[in-house]
Write an enzyme that holds these catalytic residues in place. Sequence first.
Site, PDB file in Angstrom:
ATOM      1  N   THR A  12       0.795  -1.281  -0.322  1.00  0.00           N
ATOM      2  CA  THR A  12      -0.160  -0.436   0.129  1.00  0.00           C
ATOM      3  C   THR A  12       1.110   1.901  -0.071  1.00  0.00           C
ATOM      4  O   THR A  12       0.499   2.106  -1.065  1.00  0.00           O
ATOM      5  CB  THR A  12      -1.104  -0.136   1.469  1.00  0.00           C
ATOM      6  OG1 THR A  12      -1.732  -1.352   0.673  1.00  0.00           O
ATOM      7  CG2 THR A  12      -2.088   1.482   1.411  1.00  0.00           C
ATOM      8  N   SER A  56       1.551  -7.143  -0.817  1.00  0.00           N
ATOM      9  CA  SER A  56       2.593  -8.385  -0.646  1.00  0.00           C
ATOM     10  C   SER A  56       1.365  -9.459  -0.335  1.00  0.00           C
ATOM     11  O   SER A  56       1.837 -10.884   0.122  1.00  0.00           O
ATOM     12  CB  SER A  56       2.602  -8.259   1.533  1.00  0.00           C
ATOM     13  OG  SER A  56       1.604  -7.750   2.069  1.00  0.00           O
ATOM     14  N   THR A  89       1.280  -4.597   4.592  1.00  0.00           N
ATOM     15  CA  THR A  89       1.675  -4.717   5.983  1.00  0.00           C
ATOM     16  C   THR A  89       0.460  -5.837   5.523  1.00  0.00           C
ATOM     17  O   THR A  89       0.367  -6.701   6.864  1.00  0.00           O
ATOM     18  CB  THR A  89       0.528  -3.753   6.607  1.00  0.00           C
ATOM     19  OG1 THR A  89      -0.645  -3.356   6.093  1.00  0.00           O
ATOM     20  CG2 THR A  89       1.238  -2.576   6.576  1.00  0.00           C
ATOM     21  N   ASP A  90      -0.077  -6.658   4.573  1.00  0.00           N
ATOM     22  CA  ASP A  90      -0.718  -7.983   5.428  1.00  0.00           C
ATOM     23  C   ASP A  90       0.143  -8.983   5.241  1.00  0.00           C
ATOM     24  O   ASP A  90      -0.375  -9.748   6.429  1.00  0.00           O
ATOM     25  CB  ASP A  90      -1.361  -8.407   3.772  1.00  0.00           C
ATOM     26  CG  ASP A  90      -2.714  -7.681   4.105  1.00  0.00           C
ATOM     27  OD1 ASP A  90      -2.992  -6.600   4.360  1.00  0.00           O
ATOM     28  OD2 ASP A  90      -3.091  -7.508   2.862  1.00  0.00           O
TER      29      ASP A  90
END
Length: 325
Positions: A12, A56, A89-90
Amino acid sequence: MKKVVVVTTGGTIAMKLDPATGGLIPAVSGDDLLAAVPVLKNFAEVEVVETSNVPSGHLLPEDQFKIAKTVEREASRTDVDGIVVTHGTDTLEETAYLLDLVVDTDKPICVTGAMRGASDMSWDGPGNILAAVQAAASDEMIGQGAAIVLNNEIHAAREGTKTHSVNTDTFQSPYWGSIGYVYDDHVVVRRHSLCLEKFKVDHLVTDVYDIKCVSGLDDYLFDCLAKKPAAGIVVEAFGCGNVPLKVMDGIKECREHGIPVVLTSRTYGGKVVPIYGYKGSARTLLPYGVILADELTGQKARIKLMVALAVTNDNDELKKIFHSV
């Protein structure tokens, strides 16, 4: 002035709104990211290494291992003092923990990302990059292993986890708390992680599955993995390590096929402990050779098992690896 290498992977933090789809898509280069933070020059000499620009969730374990090898290569340079990895961030915590396990360096490694895209009014990317570079250039972070740096907080890679789907304060370390904080002009570290460990491996054994227990879960998935056979299985149990009766049957079948089974808890905090005596409890699974994962979450226990299987497939040795800290 210290030199920090920023390894960009996407996420992101490197996305903008696409008018055609109405959603965020990869659109920002590594150089663009740094250009958005001109104040970086006050804290470190920064160099960019671009590896990818993907969400990710699209990264495979093999991709994460390549990121680790890139970080290891850059960290080995005598002119480099620290590394920052920008990441979605996932799966950020998984890559961060992999770096913690396989990159053998005392130099700071700080993994960061963003919860909002570059086209959003309140893009958190520049602030997170700045904080990560500050941390990577700080003497306070030497010897701390890999860390997660977002929202000005510093979390040990082993402990930090994503706790909210959209909040910028999403990364937390349940029960232990952050190890430090990044202020405008300095970094403060209040505790050191006592769980650092390193493994020298040249690959990952990626055929490892993570099964989360829910009420009524049966042995169907375990039967499929036993027939495959899978290289390893992580089971996210209830509470301190308890599973449904059918799952117990499935675990037994997988162990009969020689598949390592690691037991962790589906809760955010606390370790797996064999305190109950009823069927399906951790205590009753131990005779099958089940490995207890201490405080690791399911996703991190899977990362560690992929690393550990590259070292050995002996179940007793695997137990020692998971009980080493």
